[in-house]
Design a protein around this motif. Sequence first.
Motif, PDB file in Angstrom:
ATOM      1  N   LEU A 107     -55.766  25.864  59.925  1.00 62.30           N
ATOM      2  CA  LEU A 107     -57.128  25.454  59.886  1.00 62.30           C
ATOM      3  C   LEU A 107     -57.493  24.116  60.253  1.00 62.30           C
ATOM      4  O   LEU A 107     -58.384  23.900  60.989  1.00 62.30           O
ATOM      5  N   HIS A 108     -56.605  23.027  60.123  1.00 63.26           N
ATOM      6  CA  HIS A 108     -56.659  21.832  60.563  1.00 63.26           C
ATOM      7  C   HIS A 108     -56.599  22.042  62.130  1.00 63.26           C
ATOM      8  O   HIS A 108     -57.474  21.110  62.643  1.00 63.26           O
ATOM      9  N   ALA A 109     -55.851  22.825  62.844  1.00 66.68           N
ATOM     10  CA  ALA A 109     -55.808  22.628  64.408  1.00 66.68           C
ATOM     11  C   ALA A 109     -57.198  23.116  64.759  1.00 66.68           C
ATOM     12  O   ALA A 109     -57.643  22.457  65.865  1.00 66.68           O
ATOM     13  N   ALA A 110     -57.927  24.019  64.283  1.00 72.25           N
ATOM     14  CA  ALA A 110     -58.949  24.374  64.743  1.00 72.25           C
ATOM     15  C   ALA A 110     -60.232  23.396  64.389  1.00 72.25           C
ATOM     16  O   ALA A 110     -60.848  22.728  65.319  1.00 72.25           O
ATOM     17  N   VAL A 111     -60.109  22.666  63.377  1.00 67.41           N
ATOM     18  CA  VAL A 111     -61.020  21.588  63.130  1.00 67.41           C
ATOM     19  C   VAL A 111     -60.805  20.543  63.955  1.00 67.41           C
ATOM     20  O   VAL A 111     -61.669  19.861  64.365  1.00 67.41           O
ATOM     21  N   ALA A 112     -59.621  20.034  64.053  1.00 62.10           N
ATOM     22  CA  ALA A 112     -59.193  19.065  64.998  1.00 62.10           C
ATOM     23  C   ALA A 112     -59.667  19.264  66.404  1.00 62.10           C
ATOM     24  O   ALA A 112     -60.153  18.109  66.893  1.00 62.10           O
ATOM     25  N   ARG A 113     -59.553  20.220  66.933  1.00 65.74           N
ATOM     26  CA  ARG A 113     -60.227  20.736  68.501  1.00 65.74           C
ATOM     27  C   ARG A 113     -61.666  20.498  68.396  1.00 65.74           C
ATOM     28  O   ARG A 113     -62.178  20.009  69.503  1.00 65.74           O
ATOM     29  N   SER A 114     -62.310  20.928  67.273  1.00 62.81           N
ATOM     30  CA  SER A 114     -63.701  20.600  67.434  1.00 62.81           C
ATOM     31  C   SER A 114     -63.833  19.431  67.284  1.00 62.81           C
ATOM     32  O   SER A 114     -64.866  18.792  67.922  1.00 62.81           O
ATOM     33  N   ILE A 115     -63.261  18.334  66.470  1.00 56.09           N
ATOM     34  CA  ILE A 115     -63.641  16.964  66.118  1.00 56.09           C
ATOM     35  C   ILE A 115     -63.345  16.331  67.760  1.00 56.09           C
ATOM     36  O   ILE A 115     -64.306  15.425  68.073  1.00 56.09           O
ATOM     37  N   GLY A 139     -62.792  21.607  53.809  1.00 57.21           N
ATOM     38  CA  GLY A 139     -63.227  22.355  52.616  1.00 57.21           C
ATOM     39  C   GLY A 139     -62.147  22.448  51.398  1.00 57.21           C
ATOM     40  O   GLY A 139     -60.994  21.960  51.491  1.00 57.21           O
ATOM     41  N   ASP A 140     -62.323  23.604  50.614  1.00 59.18           N
ATOM     42  CA  ASP A 140     -61.214  24.104  49.569  1.00 59.18           C
ATOM     43  C   ASP A 140     -60.075  24.324  49.932  1.00 59.18           C
ATOM     44  O   ASP A 140     -59.161  24.490  49.129  1.00 59.18           O
ATOM     45  N   ALA A 141     -59.688  24.441  51.161  1.00 56.53           N
ATOM     46  CA  ALA A 141     -58.741  25.070  51.662  1.00 56.53           C
ATOM     47  C   ALA A 141     -57.452  24.317  51.397  1.00 56.53           C
ATOM     48  O   ALA A 141     -56.352  24.558  51.433  1.00 56.53           O
ATOM     49  N   VAL A 142     -57.649  22.686  51.265  1.00 64.80           N
ATOM     50  CA  VAL A 142     -56.746  21.741  51.001  1.00 64.80           C
ATOM     51  C   VAL A 142     -56.395  21.632  49.553  1.00 64.80           C
ATOM     52  O   VAL A 142     -55.486  21.021  49.356  1.00 64.80           O
ATOM     53  N   LEU A 143     -57.077  22.304  48.649  1.00 69.93           N
ATOM     54  CA  LEU A 143     -56.747  22.127  47.267  1.00 69.93           C
ATOM     55  C   LEU A 143     -55.481  22.708  46.967  1.00 69.93           C
ATOM     56  O   LEU A 143     -54.721  22.068  46.159  1.00 69.93           O
ATOM     57  N   ALA A 148     -50.126  21.765  44.648  1.00 69.01           N
ATOM     58  CA  ALA A 148     -48.544  21.676  44.924  1.00 69.01           C
ATOM     59  C   ALA A 148     -47.916  20.502  44.802  1.00 69.01           C
ATOM     60  O   ALA A 148     -46.588  20.341  44.538  1.00 69.01           O
ATOM     61  N   THR A 149     -48.491  19.294  45.179  1.00 70.26           N
ATOM     62  CA  THR A 149     -47.839  17.965  45.356  1.00 70.26           C
ATOM     63  C   THR A 149     -48.664  16.804  44.499  1.00 70.26           C
ATOM     64  O   THR A 149     -47.675  15.987  44.463  1.00 70.26           O
ATOM     65  N   GLY A 150     -49.769  16.901  43.915  1.00 66.29           N
ATOM     66  CA  GLY A 150     -50.372  15.973  43.198  1.00 66.29           C
ATOM     67  C   GLY A 150     -50.663  14.861  44.287  1.00 66.29           C
ATOM     68  O   GLY A 150     -51.077  13.642  43.690  1.00 66.29           O
ATOM     69  N   GLY A 151     -50.719  15.098  45.634  1.00 61.38           N
ATOM     70  CA  GLY A 151     -51.175  13.983  46.216  1.00 61.38           C
ATOM     71  C   GLY A 151     -52.656  13.938  46.371  1.00 61.38           C
ATOM     72  O   GLY A 151     -53.404  14.623  45.936  1.00 61.38           O
ATOM     73  N   ASP A 152     -53.075  12.606  46.924  1.00 61.35           N
ATOM     74  CA  ASP A 152     -54.473  12.333  47.052  1.00 61.35           C
ATOM     75  C   ASP A 152     -54.850  12.554  48.347  1.00 61.35           C
ATOM     76  O   ASP A 152     -56.382  13.185  48.607  1.00 61.35           O
ATOM     77  N   TYR A 153     -54.228  12.332  49.368  1.00 61.23           N
ATOM     78  CA  TYR A 153     -54.587  12.696  50.893  1.00 61.23           C
ATOM     79  C   TYR A 153     -53.450  13.378  51.558  1.00 61.23           C
ATOM     80  O   TYR A 153     -52.250  13.413  51.076  1.00 61.23           O
ATOM     81  N   ALA A 154     -53.650  13.918  52.717  1.00 62.56           N
ATOM     82  CA  ALA A 154     -52.854  14.705  53.403  1.00 62.56           C
ATOM     83  C   ALA A 154     -52.671  14.021  54.907  1.00 62.56           C
ATOM     84  O   ALA A 154     -54.075  13.893  55.427  1.00 62.56           O
ATOM     85  N   LEU A 155     -51.909  13.779  55.595  1.00 63.34           N
ATOM     86  CA  LEU A 155     -51.907  13.492  56.993  1.00 63.34           C
ATOM     87  C   LEU A 155     -51.320  14.872  57.770  1.00 63.34           C
ATOM     88  O   LEU A 155     -50.358  15.234  57.662  1.00 63.34           O
ATOM     89  N   PHE A 156     -52.268  15.118  58.853  1.00 59.58           N
ATOM     90  CA  PHE A 156     -51.978  16.448  59.440  1.00 59.58           C
ATOM     91  C   PHE A 156     -51.671  15.911  60.858  1.00 59.58           C
ATOM     92  O   PHE A 156     -52.403  15.005  61.379  1.00 59.58           O
ATOM     93  N   ASP A 195     -58.778  14.006  52.786  1.00 61.15           N
ATOM     94  CA  ASP A 195     -59.097  13.771  51.125  1.00 61.15           C
ATOM     95  C   ASP A 195     -58.818  15.242  50.874  1.00 61.15           C
ATOM     96  O   ASP A 195     -59.511  15.911  51.011  1.00 61.15           O
ATOM     97  N   LEU A 196     -57.514  15.221  49.664  1.00 60.88           N
ATOM     98  CA  LEU A 196     -57.392  16.416  49.054  1.00 60.88           C
ATOM     99  C   LEU A 196     -58.283  16.860  48.041  1.00 60.88           C
ATOM    100  O   LEU A 196     -58.251  17.811  47.555  1.00 60.88           O
ATOM    101  N   ARG A 197     -59.326  15.893  47.410  1.00 62.06           N
ATOM    102  CA  ARG A 197     -60.249  16.331  46.685  1.00 62.06           C
ATOM    103  C   ARG A 197     -61.343  17.212  47.027  1.00 62.06           C
ATOM    104  O   ARG A 197     -61.908  17.965  46.661  1.00 62.06           O
ATOM    105  N   SER A 198     -61.598  16.678  48.373  1.00 55.65           N
ATOM    106  CA  SER A 198     -63.141  17.135  49.097  1.00 55.65           C
ATOM    107  C   SER A 198     -62.953  17.948  50.205  1.00 55.65           C
ATOM    108  O   SER A 198     -63.683  18.638  50.664  1.00 55.65           O
ATOM    109  N   GLY A 199     -61.632  17.780  50.809  1.00 49.57           N
ATOM    110  CA  GLY A 199     -61.342  18.293  52.177  1.00 49.57           C
ATOM    111  C   GLY A 199     -61.991  17.581  53.280  1.00 49.57           C
ATOM    112  O   GLY A 199     -61.817  18.125  54.326  1.00 49.57           O
ATOM    113  N   GLN A 200     -62.619  16.351  53.013  1.00 53.52           N
ATOM    114  CA  GLN A 200     -63.354  15.585  54.046  1.00 53.52           C
ATOM    115  C   GLN A 200     -62.234  14.967  54.935  1.00 53.52           C
ATOM    116  O   GLN A 200     -61.334  14.603  54.653  1.00 53.52           O
TER     117      GLN A 200
END
Length: 235
Positions: A107-115, A139-143, A148-156, A195-200
């Motif tokens: 999903l990130h790959a698709a969104v990244a290409r759009s950005i 979106g909620d896909a990152v929840l 699984a990790t308890g992280g706040d943010y994710a780096l793709f 942001d792993l809370r909102s997916g933003q």
Amino acid sequence: MAERSWRPVCAALLLVVVGLGQLHAESRHLAPGFSSLPKGAAIVVMPPDIELFSLSAGGVTEPRADWTTAAMTHVEAALQARAAELGVQVRTVSESQADDLAEVNALHAAVARSIAIHHLWGGNNALPTKEGKLDWSLGDAVLPIREATGGDYALFIWIRDSYASAERKAAIVVFALLGVGMSGGFQVGYASLVDLRSGQVLWFNQLIRGTGDLREAEPAKEAVSALLKDFPTSQ
């Protein structure tokens, strides 16, 4: 006399205009209202999505599993080294977790290409509803990552790289003598802080160039450094 008195004013105005231009350029990589990571933030470094190809004489790309494996090793090592410099908590995912989260990476790959197409390239591809802002979300896909990790943010990280085969290199030389240019491969990469809370998507950068080599440790380290240029630090 009057002409000289205007020169400092004009110089000051020029500095303001240049400064605003730089601010606008920088803000294109940041979501509205986001500028830095909070202290103590935990970042989950997702498994990099990488694939390397050989470029045939006719320009056909052929996947190279051995090159991709080497690139994964070098990029992951470079990411670990860079993570130690960020001043934040860094977390990784296990192999089993990575398998479970593979769809999120896709999903990130698709969104990244759009950005990249609609935001950074912009122009006729710009989306009027975005108003030139970095306003994308996974979106909620990152929840599940947060759970699984308890992280706040994710780096793709997403990278595709291609290299000219021996036949392609020979063709490049021949066509160059005829005054015709041929490419020898391209390195394309996207990096997103989410942001792993909102997916933003809070920060985004891309790398597009005809140089670089992920098959070797030092060039891979340089590529990661270029892709993570101006990554938001902790304040």
